[in-house]
Enzyme design. Structure first.
Site, PDB file in Angstrom:
ATOM      1  N   HIS A  87       8.228   1.627 -10.124  1.00 27.73           N
ATOM      2  CA  HIS A  87       7.002   1.215  -9.437  1.00 27.73           C
ATOM      3  C   HIS A  87       5.805   1.640 -10.255  1.00 27.73           C
ATOM      4  O   HIS A  87       5.791   2.711 -10.861  1.00 27.73           O
ATOM      5  CB  HIS A  87       6.917   1.814  -8.025  1.00 27.73           C
ATOM      6  CG  HIS A  87       7.053   3.307  -7.988  1.00 27.73           C
ATOM      7  ND1 HIS A  87       8.280   3.931  -8.035  1.00 27.73           N
ATOM      8  CD2 HIS A  87       6.132   4.299  -7.922  1.00 27.73           C
ATOM      9  CE1 HIS A  87       8.101   5.238  -8.003  1.00 27.73           C
ATOM     10  NE2 HIS A  87       6.801   5.495  -7.940  1.00 27.73           N
ATOM     11  N   VAL A  91      10.509   8.390  -6.114  1.00 22.47           N
ATOM     12  CA  VAL A  91      11.259   7.224  -5.645  1.00 22.47           C
ATOM     13  C   VAL A  91      11.865   6.551  -6.872  1.00 22.47           C
ATOM     14  O   VAL A  91      11.131   6.157  -7.792  1.00 22.47           O
ATOM     15  CB  VAL A  91      10.359   6.233  -4.876  1.00 22.47           C
ATOM     16  CG1 VAL A  91      11.166   5.008  -4.460  1.00 22.47           C
ATOM     17  CG2 VAL A  91       9.747   6.904  -3.645  1.00 22.47           C
ATOM     18  N   ASN A 117       5.175   6.683 -13.213  1.00 25.64           N
ATOM     19  CA  ASN A 117       5.788   7.998 -13.372  1.00 25.64           C
ATOM     20  C   ASN A 117       7.267   7.829 -13.670  1.00 25.64           C
ATOM     21  O   ASN A 117       7.946   7.026 -13.027  1.00 25.64           O
ATOM     22  CB  ASN A 117       5.610   8.820 -12.085  1.00 25.64           C
ATOM     23  CG  ASN A 117       4.167   9.193 -11.837  1.00 25.64           C
ATOM     24  OD1 ASN A 117       3.454   9.551 -12.756  1.00 25.64           O
ATOM     25  ND2 ASN A 117       3.737   9.101 -10.585  1.00 25.64           N
ATOM     26  N   ARG A 146       0.837  -1.202   0.000  1.00 23.63           N
ATOM     27  CA  ARG A 146       0.000   0.000   0.000  1.00 23.63           C
ATOM     28  C   ARG A 146       0.869   1.249   0.000  1.00 23.63           C
ATOM     29  O   ARG A 146       1.878   1.308   0.714  1.00 23.63           O
ATOM     30  CB  ARG A 146      -0.924   0.015   1.230  1.00 23.63           C
ATOM     31  CG  ARG A 146      -2.013  -1.032   1.161  1.00 23.63           C
ATOM     32  CD  ARG A 146      -3.019  -0.798   2.283  1.00 23.63           C
ATOM     33  NE  ARG A 146      -3.936  -1.918   2.404  1.00 23.63           N
ATOM     34  CZ  ARG A 146      -5.096  -2.003   1.758  1.00 23.63           C
ATOM     35  NH1 ARG A 146      -5.475  -1.039   0.934  1.00 23.63           N
ATOM     36  NH2 ARG A 146      -5.885  -3.060   1.927  1.00 23.63           N
ATOM     37  N   ASP A 147       0.459   2.243  -0.787  1.00 24.59           N
ATOM     38  CA  ASP A 147       1.137   3.538  -0.769  1.00 24.59           C
ATOM     39  C   ASP A 147       0.946   4.172   0.603  1.00 24.59           C
ATOM     40  O   ASP A 147      -0.148   4.144   1.160  1.00 24.59           O
ATOM     41  CB  ASP A 147       0.560   4.436  -1.874  1.00 24.59           C
ATOM     42  CG  ASP A 147       1.437   5.644  -2.163  1.00 24.59           C
ATOM     43  OD1 ASP A 147       1.985   5.716  -3.270  1.00 24.59           O
ATOM     44  OD2 ASP A 147       1.580   6.509  -1.275  1.00 24.59           O
ATOM     45  N   HIS A 181       1.775   2.517  -9.942  1.00 20.60           N
ATOM     46  CA  HIS A 181       0.660   2.833  -9.055  1.00 20.60           C
ATOM     47  C   HIS A 181      -0.581   2.113  -9.595  1.00 20.60           C
ATOM     48  O   HIS A 181      -0.869   2.192 -10.798  1.00 20.60           O
ATOM     49  CB  HIS A 181       0.356   4.332  -9.056  1.00 20.60           C
ATOM     50  CG  HIS A 181       1.453   5.193  -8.515  1.00 20.60           C
ATOM     51  ND1 HIS A 181       1.407   5.772  -7.263  1.00 20.60           N
ATOM     52  CD2 HIS A 181       2.627   5.595  -9.064  1.00 20.60           C
ATOM     53  CE1 HIS A 181       2.504   6.496  -7.066  1.00 20.60           C
ATOM     54  NE2 HIS A 181       3.255   6.415  -8.147  1.00 20.60           N
TER      55      HIS A 181
HETATM   56  P1  5GP Z   1       6.176   8.553  -7.558  1.00 25.20           P
HETATM   57  O1  5GP Z   1       5.799  10.002  -7.600  1.00 25.20           O
HETATM   58  O2  5GP Z   1       7.667   8.337  -7.454  1.00 25.20           O
HETATM   59  O3  5GP Z   1       5.561   7.773  -8.685  1.00 25.20           O
HETATM   60  O4  5GP Z   1       5.486   8.026  -6.241  1.00 25.20           O
HETATM   61  C1  5GP Z   1       6.152   7.475  -5.154  1.00 25.20           C
HETATM   62  C2  5GP Z   1       5.074   6.987  -4.199  1.00 25.20           C
HETATM   63  O5  5GP Z   1       5.711   6.246  -3.184  1.00 25.20           O
HETATM   64  C3  5GP Z   1       4.282   8.102  -3.532  1.00 25.20           C
HETATM   65  O6  5GP Z   1       2.896   7.919  -3.822  1.00 25.20           O
HETATM   66  C4  5GP Z   1       4.587   7.931  -2.038  1.00 25.20           C
HETATM   67  O7  5GP Z   1       3.466   8.156  -1.228  1.00 25.20           O
HETATM   68  C5  5GP Z   1       5.055   6.487  -1.973  1.00 25.20           C
HETATM   69  N1  5GP Z   1       6.053   6.232  -0.945  1.00 25.20           N
HETATM   70  C6  5GP Z   1       7.213   6.921  -0.749  1.00 25.20           C
HETATM   71  N2  5GP Z   1       7.909   6.383   0.267  1.00 25.20           N
HETATM   72  C7  5GP Z   1       7.176   5.335   0.722  1.00 25.20           C
HETATM   73  C8  5GP Z   1       7.386   4.383   1.784  1.00 25.20           C
HETATM   74  O8  5GP Z   1       8.372   4.396   2.509  1.00 25.20           O
HETATM   75  N3  5GP Z   1       6.405   3.448   1.956  1.00 25.20           N
HETATM   76  C9  5GP Z   1       5.298   3.403   1.161  1.00 25.20           C
HETATM   77  N4  5GP Z   1       4.399   2.435   1.423  1.00 25.20           N
HETATM   78  N5  5GP Z   1       5.077   4.280   0.160  1.00 25.20           N
HETATM   79  C10 5GP Z   1       6.000   5.230  -0.048  1.00 25.20           C
END
Ligand code: 5GP
Ligand code: ZN
Length: 115
Positions: free
Chosen positions: A101, A97, A88, A30-31, A103
């Protein structure tokens, strides 16, 4: 494993994460800041920084990741109501990150929701 990568740490069980699926190739959890009632992240076990780093050798992995997404959409009861599957990539997409990944988001109308 990349030592200072939070998603590598979650996959390895060295950082907390609410894991909802795991096999040898991918992990889903889960996010931590959900933007929808169902907001999962599906990540390869291997550290790949972004889509910019994938190659033909990753076809099987990415196909598997998408099939896992489809199964999770069914498990979390959003396959009929609908969902978004987003990867993304880079600054303009807001990637924060740098471990590849996807979403998987659903459970409410998502119009305008870009994460
Ligand atoms: P991005 O913008 O890189 O596609 O999204 C990264 C996602 O990773 C964000 O929605 C953020 O909430 C999630 N995220 C970042 N760090 C962590 C973490 O330590 N644990 C979890 N479960 N989600 C994370
Ligand atoms: Zn990583």
């Amino acid at each position: 494993m990349s030592e200072n990568c939070i998603f590598c740490q979650i996959v390895a069980g060295k950082a907390p994460g609410e894991i909802v699926y795991k096999d040898e190739q991918v992990t889903a959890f889960r996010d931590q800041q959900p933007a929808a009632p169902v907001h999962l992240l599906i990540v390869p076990a291997r550290h790949i920084t972004s889509l910019n780093r994938i190659s033909e050798a990753d076809e099987g992995l990415l196909g598997h990741l998408i099939i896992v997404a489809r199964k999770l959409a069914e498990k979390f009861l959003i396959s009929q109501s609908g969902y978004r599957f987003i990867i993304n990539t880079g600054p303009d997409a807001g990637q924060t990150v740098f471990h590849l990944h996807a979403h998987l988001m659903g459970g409410k109308p998502l119009s305008g929701l870009k994460r």
